[in-house]
Design a protein around this motif. Structure first.
Motif, PDB file in Angstrom:
ATOM      1  N   SER A   1       0.942  -1.616   0.061  1.00  0.00           N
ATOM      2  CA  SER A   1      -0.060  -0.500   0.371  1.00  0.00           C
ATOM      3  C   SER A   1       1.183   1.389   0.045  1.00  0.00           C
ATOM      4  O   SER A   1       2.431   1.061   0.164  1.00  0.00           O
ATOM      5  CB  SER A   1      -1.083   0.168   0.899  1.00  0.00           C
ATOM      6  N   LEU A   2       0.311   2.057  -0.242  1.00  0.00           N
ATOM      7  CA  LEU A   2       1.302   3.737   0.134  1.00  0.00           C
ATOM      8  C   LEU A   2      -0.229   4.585   0.710  1.00  0.00           C
ATOM      9  O   LEU A   2      -1.417   4.917   0.867  1.00  0.00           O
ATOM     10  CB  LEU A   2       0.875   4.864  -1.792  1.00  0.00           C
ATOM     11  N   ARG A   3       1.137   4.843   1.339  1.00  0.00           N
ATOM     12  CA  ARG A   3       0.339   5.928   2.803  1.00  0.00           C
ATOM     13  C   ARG A   3       0.760   7.667   3.036  1.00  0.00           C
ATOM     14  O   ARG A   3       2.449   7.473   2.445  1.00  0.00           O
ATOM     15  CB  ARG A   3       1.018   5.515   4.127  1.00  0.00           C
ATOM     16  N   PRO A   4      -0.399   8.713   2.378  1.00  0.00           N
ATOM     17  CA  PRO A   4      -0.050   9.566   2.496  1.00  0.00           C
ATOM     18  C   PRO A   4       0.217   9.979   3.540  1.00  0.00           C
ATOM     19  O   PRO A   4      -0.239   9.398   4.661  1.00  0.00           O
ATOM     20  CB  PRO A   4      -0.498  10.328   1.744  1.00  0.00           C
ATOM     21  N   HIS A   5       1.397  11.403   3.643  1.00  0.00           N
ATOM     22  CA  HIS A   5       2.313  11.660   5.334  1.00  0.00           C
ATOM     23  C   HIS A   5       1.791  13.060   4.924  1.00  0.00           C
ATOM     24  O   HIS A   5       1.500  13.232   4.454  1.00  0.00           O
ATOM     25  CB  HIS A   5       3.652  11.956   5.553  1.00  0.00           C
ATOM     26  N   LEU A   6       1.098  13.596   6.816  1.00  0.00           N
ATOM     27  CA  LEU A   6       0.413  14.985   6.677  1.00  0.00           C
ATOM     28  C   LEU A   6       1.385  16.246   5.713  1.00  0.00           C
ATOM     29  O   LEU A   6       1.197  16.961   5.178  1.00  0.00           O
ATOM     30  CB  LEU A   6       0.862  15.460   8.057  1.00  0.00           C
ATOM     31  N   ASN A   7       3.435  15.937   5.417  1.00  0.00           N
ATOM     32  CA  ASN A   7       3.915  16.704   5.315  1.00  0.00           C
ATOM     33  C   ASN A   7       3.784  17.227   3.286  1.00  0.00           C
ATOM     34  O   ASN A   7       4.680  17.547   3.432  1.00  0.00           O
ATOM     35  CB  ASN A   7       5.557  15.948   5.724  1.00  0.00           C
ATOM     36  N   GLY A   8       2.714  15.952   2.929  1.00  0.00           N
ATOM     37  CA  GLY A   8       2.971  15.856   1.378  1.00  0.00           C
ATOM     38  C   GLY A   8       3.643  14.738   1.277  1.00  0.00           C
ATOM     39  O   GLY A   8       3.502  14.397  -0.138  1.00  0.00           O
ATOM     40  N   GLU A   9       4.721  13.794   1.896  1.00  0.00           N
ATOM     41  CA  GLU A   9       5.477  13.092   1.458  1.00  0.00           C
ATOM     42  C   GLU A   9       4.684  11.201   1.336  1.00  0.00           C
ATOM     43  O   GLU A   9       3.324  11.559   2.379  1.00  0.00           O
ATOM     44  CB  GLU A   9       6.550  12.419   2.318  1.00  0.00           C
ATOM     45  N   CYS A  10       5.368  10.418   0.829  1.00  0.00           N
ATOM     46  CA  CYS A  10       4.335   9.202   1.034  1.00  0.00           C
ATOM     47  C   CYS A  10       5.482   7.665   1.595  1.00  0.00           C
ATOM     48  O   CYS A  10       6.285   8.070   1.523  1.00  0.00           O
ATOM     49  CB  CYS A  10       3.618   8.704  -0.308  1.00  0.00           C
ATOM     50  N   PHE A  11       4.272   6.929   2.106  1.00  0.00           N
ATOM     51  CA  PHE A  11       5.392   5.974   2.910  1.00  0.00           C
ATOM     52  C   PHE A  11       4.596   4.824   1.709  1.00  0.00           C
ATOM     53  O   PHE A  11       3.495   4.421   1.785  1.00  0.00           O
ATOM     54  CB  PHE A  11       5.159   5.315   3.988  1.00  0.00           C
ATOM     55  N   LEU A  12       5.633   3.757   1.034  1.00  0.00           N
ATOM     56  CA  LEU A  12       5.022   2.709   1.053  1.00  0.00           C
ATOM     57  C   LEU A  12       5.635   1.465   1.579  1.00  0.00           C
ATOM     58  O   LEU A  12       6.632   1.465   1.939  1.00  0.00           O
ATOM     59  CB  LEU A  12       6.120   1.679  -0.685  1.00  0.00           C
ATOM     60  N   LYS A  13       4.572   0.601   1.884  1.00  0.00           N
ATOM     61  CA  LYS A  13       3.991  -0.607   3.019  1.00  0.00           C
ATOM     62  C   LYS A  13       4.529  -1.938   2.328  1.00  0.00           C
ATOM     63  O   LYS A  13       3.645  -2.013   0.963  1.00  0.00           O
ATOM     64  CB  LYS A  13       2.673  -0.485   3.280  1.00  0.00           C
TER      65      LYS A  13
END
Length: 277
Positions: free
Chosen positions: A234-246
């Protein structure tokens, strides 16, 4: 500003003792205590601490195992807290890494905190990561791309990418199934190849591995990170506009904004491929 720290040690009394000593440091806040390596990985992902006091000898994941599994962009500054032997202490010193011997000495702790403050102000955590990988290679062994990897890289230029990654460790050559690779992390002259719940510390460059791996499957998601897109859950957006891939392994890696558009397109293709087969 406050330095946010976590303490990682499987001994409750050791964690408590260090916490009490650190109360004198008004510019430092203990945001979590972890009893094992798994808890440490979760804390780093959730809290993004500036500093980690890390025990080496822990059941399950050792301190070294934890270091291998943390992406470079998420790695906090490290102070080892250990009862390790002289050989390891010499390695820490040779690579300019700070450590505290158990039981912790007040004077030595004060000196370590001074070094942490200086490093934190200069934002040198990435440089420390390179020292850490060099030290891990010295203590736990390093691999190198075997000679056959050269021909694999040449074949890649004709769009025949490697299916096996040959890693030579001493006299032994490990043939690592490329499809089993979850992600790859770079630190200076070393690469950490994460596959099948193991991490191989490899002396190589990002460019060498990129030439061998199919870019439709293995894509740069950060300047120091390559991910197997087939392993992305999955792809998880972060509050600062960045994203994290799980990833399927549960590991999260940062998706840099500069790579986001290309990675999202390739992810869509990867997910659509089984349906069009």
């Amino acid at each position: 500003m406050t330095i946010r720290a976590i303490i990682v040690d499987d001994e409750p009394l050791a964690r408590r003792g260090l916490e009490l000593r650190l109360r004198e440091a008004t510019d430092l806040e203990i945001v979590r205590q972890c009893a094992n390596g798994r808890e440490a990985l979760v804390a780093i992902a959730e809290l993004q601490p500036d500093l980690m006091f890390l025990d080496i000898q822990m059941p399950g994941l050792s301190g070294f195992d934890v270091l291998k599994q943390v992406p470079q962009e998420s790695l906090p500054m490290i102070v080892f807290v250990t009862a390790f032997d002289r050989f390891a202490i010499e390695a820490f010193e040779a690579h300019a890494l700070d450590y505290l011997l158990k039981p912790v000495d007040e004077t030595r702790l004060a000196r370590a905190l001074d070094r942490v403050r200086a490093q934190w102000q200069q934002r040198q955590a990435v440089a420390q990561r390179e020292h850490l990988m060099a030290m891990l290679a010295d203590l736990t062994g390093r691999g190198e791309l075997a000679q056959e990897a050269t021909s694999a890289a040449a074949a890649a230029s004709a769009r025949r990418y490697a299916s096996m990654l040959p890693i030579r460790v001493g006299r032994e050559t490990i043939r690592l199934d490329v499809a089993a690779i979850d992600w790859i992390d770079a630190a200076g002259d070393y690469m950490c190849v994460h596959a099948a719940s193991q991490t191989h510390v490899l002396r190589a460059t990002m460019k060498e591995l990129e030439q061998m791996l199919d870019p439709q499957v293995f894509q740069r998601v950060h300047r120091s990170t390559i991910v197997n897109l087939a392993r992305v859950r999955s792809l998880r957006p972060h509050l600062n506009g960045e994203c994290f891939l799980k990833l399927e392994s549960g590991q999260e890696v940062k998706l840099s904004r500069s790579f986001r558009d290309k990675v999202e397109v390739l992810l869509d293709r990867t997910r659509a491929a089984p349906r069009s087969a």
